[in-house]
Each structure stands twice: as structure tokens, then as C-alpha cells.
Scaffold this active site. Structure first.
Site, PDB file in Angstrom:
ATOM      1  N   PHE A 149       0.811  -1.210   0.000  1.00 15.46           N
ATOM      2  CA  PHE A 149       0.000   0.000   0.000  1.00 15.46           C
ATOM      3  C   PHE A 149       0.844   1.259   0.000  1.00 15.46           C
ATOM      4  CE2 PHE A 149       1.017  -0.339   4.497  1.00 15.46           C
ATOM      5  CZ  PHE A 149       1.178   0.981   4.883  1.00 15.46           C
ATOM      6  N   LYS A 173      -0.941  -7.770  -8.655  1.00 13.88           N
ATOM      7  CA  LYS A 173      -1.888  -7.834  -7.535  1.00 13.88           C
ATOM      8  C   LYS A 173      -1.507  -6.718  -6.574  1.00 13.88           C
ATOM      9  CE  LYS A 173      -2.680  -8.769  -3.772  1.00 13.88           C
ATOM     10  NZ  LYS A 173      -3.197  -7.833  -2.680  1.00 13.88           N
ATOM     11  N   GLU A 176      -5.058  -3.917  -1.700  1.00  9.99           N
ATOM     12  CA  GLU A 176      -6.487  -3.609  -1.741  1.00  9.99           C
ATOM     13  C   GLU A 176      -6.813  -2.331  -0.978  1.00  9.99           C
ATOM     14  OE1 GLU A 176      -5.871  -6.792   1.505  1.00  9.99           O
ATOM     15  OE2 GLU A 176      -4.961  -6.136  -0.392  1.00  9.99           O
ATOM     16  N   ARG A 177      -5.819  -1.746  -0.282  1.00 11.18           N
ATOM     17  CA  ARG A 177      -6.072  -0.512   0.472  1.00 11.18           C
ATOM     18  C   ARG A 177      -6.101   0.721  -0.424  1.00 11.18           C
ATOM     19  NH1 ARG A 177      -1.836  -1.666   5.415  1.00 11.18           N
ATOM     20  NH2 ARG A 177      -2.826  -3.566   6.217  1.00 11.18           N
ATOM     21  N   SER A 226       5.895  -6.886   4.392  1.00 13.54           N
ATOM     22  CA  SER A 226       6.537  -7.204   5.659  1.00 13.54           C
ATOM     23  C   SER A 226       7.402  -8.454   5.527  1.00 13.54           C
ATOM     24  CB  SER A 226       5.480  -7.429   6.742  1.00 13.54           C
ATOM     25  OG  SER A 226       4.760  -8.622   6.489  1.00 13.54           O
ATOM     26  N   CYS A 281       9.616   1.851   3.628  1.00 10.52           N
ATOM     27  CA  CYS A 281      10.600   0.837   4.013  1.00 10.52           C
ATOM     28  C   CYS A 281      11.992   1.430   4.089  1.00 10.52           C
ATOM     29  CB  CYS A 281      10.576  -0.331   3.036  1.00 10.52           C
ATOM     30  SG  CYS A 281      11.152   0.075   1.382  1.00 10.52           S
ATOM     31  N   GLU A 384       9.853  -3.051  13.258  1.00  9.15           N
ATOM     32  CA  GLU A 384       9.586  -2.005  12.273  1.00  9.15           C
ATOM     33  C   GLU A 384       8.245  -1.365  12.634  1.00  9.15           C
ATOM     34  OE1 GLU A 384       9.692  -1.290   7.471  1.00  9.15           O
ATOM     35  OE2 GLU A 384       8.876  -3.184   8.187  1.00  9.15           O
TER      36      GLU A 384
END
Length: 499
Positions: A149, A173, A176-177, A226, A281, A384
Site C-alpha cells: 500500500f 496484484k 487492496e487498500r 513485511s 521501508c 519495524e
């Protein structure tokens, strides 16, 4: 309420699974759209379409494929503001940050215009008597990308641009957020001249991810997210015989030496630590001043800067420093980690947990938090956080500061701020982290170099973008050729014999 779609075979396709996810405006906390979550059958449909389209696309010469990328870059420039606004609305980034998201993806598309050069093989004349050897780089077939996202424009382009320029078809893909921008990018690729079916966007959750990982028609998978999920994707994809490059979490340190320009270092930490609400990140989440005097001077510079950060929705203007976190769940998680930091004994110099923005009380806003005297065993150091939280870990010596970065399980990015060339050179040579900044807080390489971390920040052998991307999305075929001699000497009229 608007219902989003998948993008398969060059057209928007309504979801058939009957399952949907809500798409929020994180500034208001309101649901604005719903996105379909694909079933395995819908993923399979996209794979079949991509498989049918790929041979024709691969048969196009690399220069023609590069021209599609040229046109795509122009369209990205044309629609920059439209893309940035859509991105900010679903993610929460400020408009300047959203433009940067698109721009960094655009630069990879620009690099991919050079695909004809990057796809050249090698040739050896006279490898043996009358023998020549040469290699060819050929596409894998159908590749897929599972993207996060936090960069809904940049990371999809990091994935599909080199894959497509190399002659593959691609299934994206996205998260979805914030799914609108990836769909818009697919539309722009079609407008740029990409044949239908070469780029497909399938929205979904874990069911769609597992379908991608298990599908025998997909030869390679790229992932960013993640570390636990990166490890899961890598393990399942490689067990299914796929190539995989999976990028995970980070805990990026910035070593501040006593000789550093403290104003410059503080400004760098503010931008790198709090930009995009820390949802990067490559965010600097740990500052490591060397020596207590250095630490005291740094905290003195940082605290008023953190307190004066301007926080608001992207609509509040170009001078907003950062916006909301992406979801209410993300906000609750970050606040919980700050609570644990206080409980475990860290000194919370600036507390942004109770920040409220008038008119946006239901939004996912949080003020900047600044910790001092954080230690290795604390959760806020080990985890994190992915929020607007900066931890200061004091080191007595340069070696101790270097050791902090080297001993951490993550190895994505690291930086050192110093005027000492010898210290900087030693640091860059010794630190076991994939991307290093010297007086640069966020050392994300430009598109013609590669992006990738070490240790638990990356699973796989090849990095994102740059030359590694073309190595990842192609196979090398080596040909050894020998041609019979004699034709050049003219015709022979006698009957051939064995003598």
C-alpha cells in the site's frame, strides 16, 4: 458507492467472487469505494489471458517494446496531477510526496526504454575450430507482482515495467487498500500501445496471492511487504518452481558522528523519519549519535522540529509535512508500540499520540513521536514501527554505532552523517546493509542502479530495477554453433565416399 474492477485483457472486468474490501479515505475515515477480491478462478482467467498475449508481445523487437515505454512516460507526465490526487486520496500522502511516488516509478519506465541494450547477449567468435558461441536473453513468459500500500504507483512500475520491456506478460496484484492508481497505470499502458492482455491487474487478498503463488502458468513473482509475508511468498513461490524476489521489513539506522553538521543531520532525520508518516521501508527510524554530547545536541535540534511538524490532509496545501496513517488499524498498532516504548523505559521527548485535527476527528492522524535513550532490547528498537516515530539510541563510540546497524536482523538501508572521509569510507565498506547513504538519509538508488536489502530485508538473489531487473525477468540461452565447411569452395561432382 463506487465499485472498482479488475483489469484483464485490456478492459475493466467486474469482480465475480462476491467478496469486496472497503477502500477508505484515511483523512476522513470514510469508506469511498469498494474493491473486488478475486477468486482463484479469476486469477486463472488473468493467467490464461496473459499466456495467450505473451508470445506475440515477445515477438515484437525490443525497440518496438521500448517505444511503448516512451509513450507511457509521456502519459505519466501528462496525468501526473490526476495520479497524485488519486494516490493521496486513498493513501493519505501529501501531494508533493504522491508526485514523488509517481516520479520514482516513471524513472524506472525511462530506464526500461533502454531495454534493447540491456537485452543484448554475448558472442564469442572462434570458440573452437569453426565454432561460434553466443547467448540470448529471452523472456520467462508470465510474471506477477504483489505490491504494498505504501507506494501504490512506484512499486507496481518497478515490477511491471522491466518485466514487460523484456517481453513478458504481467499480472499485478496491488494492495487492496489503495487500488485506484494501479488500475489507472494499466489504462495508460494500453493508451501507450501495449497489446491487450500483456498487463493485467487483479485485485484481491490472500486467496488471490496464494492463487498466484500456486499457478503453474506464472514463472516469476516479485513481492514487497513485511518480512513474515515476504518469507512466506518466497518459500511458497520457490517450492512451486518459480523465480522469486521478495523484499521485507527494515529498521534503518542513521549514525551521526560528532563532526557532523548538526543542522543538516537534524533536517535529514525529520524528512527521512517523518515523511509519509513513516510509512516507508526506507524511512530512518533509528538515529545513532556517537557520544552523549552529540546526542544532546541532536535532541536539542530535533525536539522543536518534531513539535512544529504540520500534519493534515493532502487538501490542506503543499506545505503539509505528512498526512494520516493508511488505516485505523495501523494507527492503533503504532500507538501501541509507542505505549510499549514508554513502559520499557525509553524517554518520550515528544509525544504525538493525542494529536487531534479539527474537522478530521475520524481520520487516522497521529503526531510525531521522538524517543531518547532507546536500548537494543526494547520493542520499539527491534520492531519495524511503520509510523511517525524516531528512536535515538546513544552510542559511546563509532564502533558501537556501526555494530548496532550490523547486528540488527534487518539490512535494508543505513546512513552516516560525518565530515570525515575515512570514517565514511570505512563505514560503507564494512556495514552489512544493502543500501548505504553518506550524508544522504534515504539512499534509494536511481533507476539505473538496483534496489535491495540484505539479511531479513530481502529473500532472493536479484534486486529490483536497474540491470538486475532484466536478469530476473529473462532466461539466458547459450548456443554453440558449427557450420560445415566446403560450400564456399564450390560444387563437387564426384560421388561422396568415406575415404
Amino acid at each position: 458507492m463506487r465499485e472498482l474492477t479488475h483489469f484483464i485483457g485490456g478492459a475493466h472486468v467486474k469482480g465475480r467472487s462476491g467478496r469486496f474490501a472497503d477502500v477508505y479515505n484515511p483523512a476522513s475515515g470514510e469508506v469511498e469505494k469498494k474493491v473486488p477480491l478475486a477468486s482463484r478462478d479469476e486469477v486463472r482467467q488473468a493467467v490464461e489471458v496473459a499466456t495467450a498475449a505473451q508470445p506475440g508481445w515477445a515477438a515484437q523487437n525490443p525497440q518496438k517494446r521500448a517505444r511503448v515505454m516512451m509513450a507511457f512516460v509521456q502519459l505519466l507526465h501528462r496525468d501526473m496531477e490526476k495520479l497524485a490526487e488519486a494516490l493521496s486520496r486513498e493513501h493519505g500522502k501529501t501531494l508533493p510526496d504522491a508526485r514523488g511516488d509517481v516520479q520514482r516509478g516513471l524513472e524506472v519506465a525511462e530506464f526500461c526504454i533502454g531495454a534493447p541494450h540491456l537485452l543484448k547477449g554475448e558472442f564469442t567468435e572462434g570458440a573452437g575450430p569453426g565454432i561460434d558461441m553466443y547467448s540470448m536473453r529471452q523472456p520467462l513468459g508470465v510474471a506477477a507482482g504483489i505490491t504494498p500500500f505504501n507506494f501504490p504507483a512506484m512499486i507496481p512500475m518497478w515490477k511491471f515495467c522491466p518485466a514487460i520491456a523484456a517481453g513478458n506478460a504481467f499480472i499485478l496484484k496491488p494492495s487492496e487498500r489503495d487500488p485506484s492508481v494501479p488500475l489507472m497505470l494499466a489504462e495508460l499502458m494500453m493508451e501507450a500501445g501495449l497489446p491487450a492482455g500483456v498487463l493485467n491487474v487483479v485485485n484481491g487478498d490472500k486467496e488471490a496471492v496464494d492463487a498466484i503463488l500456486d499457478d503453474e502458468g506464472i514463472a516469476a513473482v516479485g513481492f514487497v511487504g513485511s518480512t513474515p509475508i515476504a518469507h512466506y511468498v518466497y518459500s511458497r513461490a520457490t517450492a512451486a518452481g518459480k523465480r522469486a524476489q521478495c523484499f521485507g521489513g527494515a529498521k534503518n539506522h542513521m549514525i551521526v558522528m560528532p563532526d557532523a553538521d548538526m543542522e543538516q543531520a537534524a533536517d535529514a532525520l525529520i524528512g527521512a523519519g517523518y515523511g509519509a508518516a513513516g510509512e516507508r521501508c526506507m524511512a530512518i527510524s533509528v538515529a545513532v549519535p556517537v557520544g552523549d554530547e552529540t546526542a544532546d545536541r541532536l535532541i536539542e535540534k530535533l525536539a522543536p522540529r518534531v513539535e512544529s511538524l504540520k500534519i493534515g490532509p493532502y487538501t490542506a496545501g503543499e506545505d503539509v509535512d505528512f498526512g494520516p496513517l493508511v488505516t485505523a488499524e495501523a494507527l492503533a498498532r503504532v500507538k501501541g508500540l509507542v505505549d510499549r516504548g514508554v513502559e520499557q523505559g525509553a524517554k518520550l521527548v515528544v509525544d504525538g499520540r493525542n494529536f487531534r485535527l479539527q474537522g478530521y476527528e475520524s481520520g487516522n492522524f497521529m503526531g510525531g513521536c521522538l524517543f531518547d535513550r532507546v536500548t537494543r532490547e526494547m520493542d520499539i528498537y527491534r520492531t519495524e514501527i511503520f509510523g511517525p516515530v524516531l528512536s535515538v539510541v546513544r552510542a559511546k563510540t563509532y564502533e558501537e554505532g556501526l555494530g548496532l546497524a550490523m547486528d540488527h536482523e534487518y539490512g535494508n538501508g543505513v546512513a552516516i552523517f560525518t565530515r570525515d572521509g575515512d570514517a565514511a569510507r570505512d563505514f560503507a565498506a564494512r556495514v552489512n546493509v544493502g543500501m548505504v547513504g553518506i550524508n544522504v538519509p534515504i539512499p534509494v538508488p536511481l533507476a539505473y542502479h538496483t534496489f535491495g536489502g540484505w539479511k531479513k530485508s530481502m529473500f532472493g538473489d536479484l534486486n529490483q530495477h536497474g540491470p538486475d531487473a532484466f536478469r530476473f525477468y529473462t532466461r539466458t540461452k547459450t548456443v554453440t554453433a558449427r557450420w560445415p565447411s566446403g560450400v564456399k569452395d564450390g560444387a563437387e561432382f564426384s560421388i561422396p565416399t568415406m575415404s
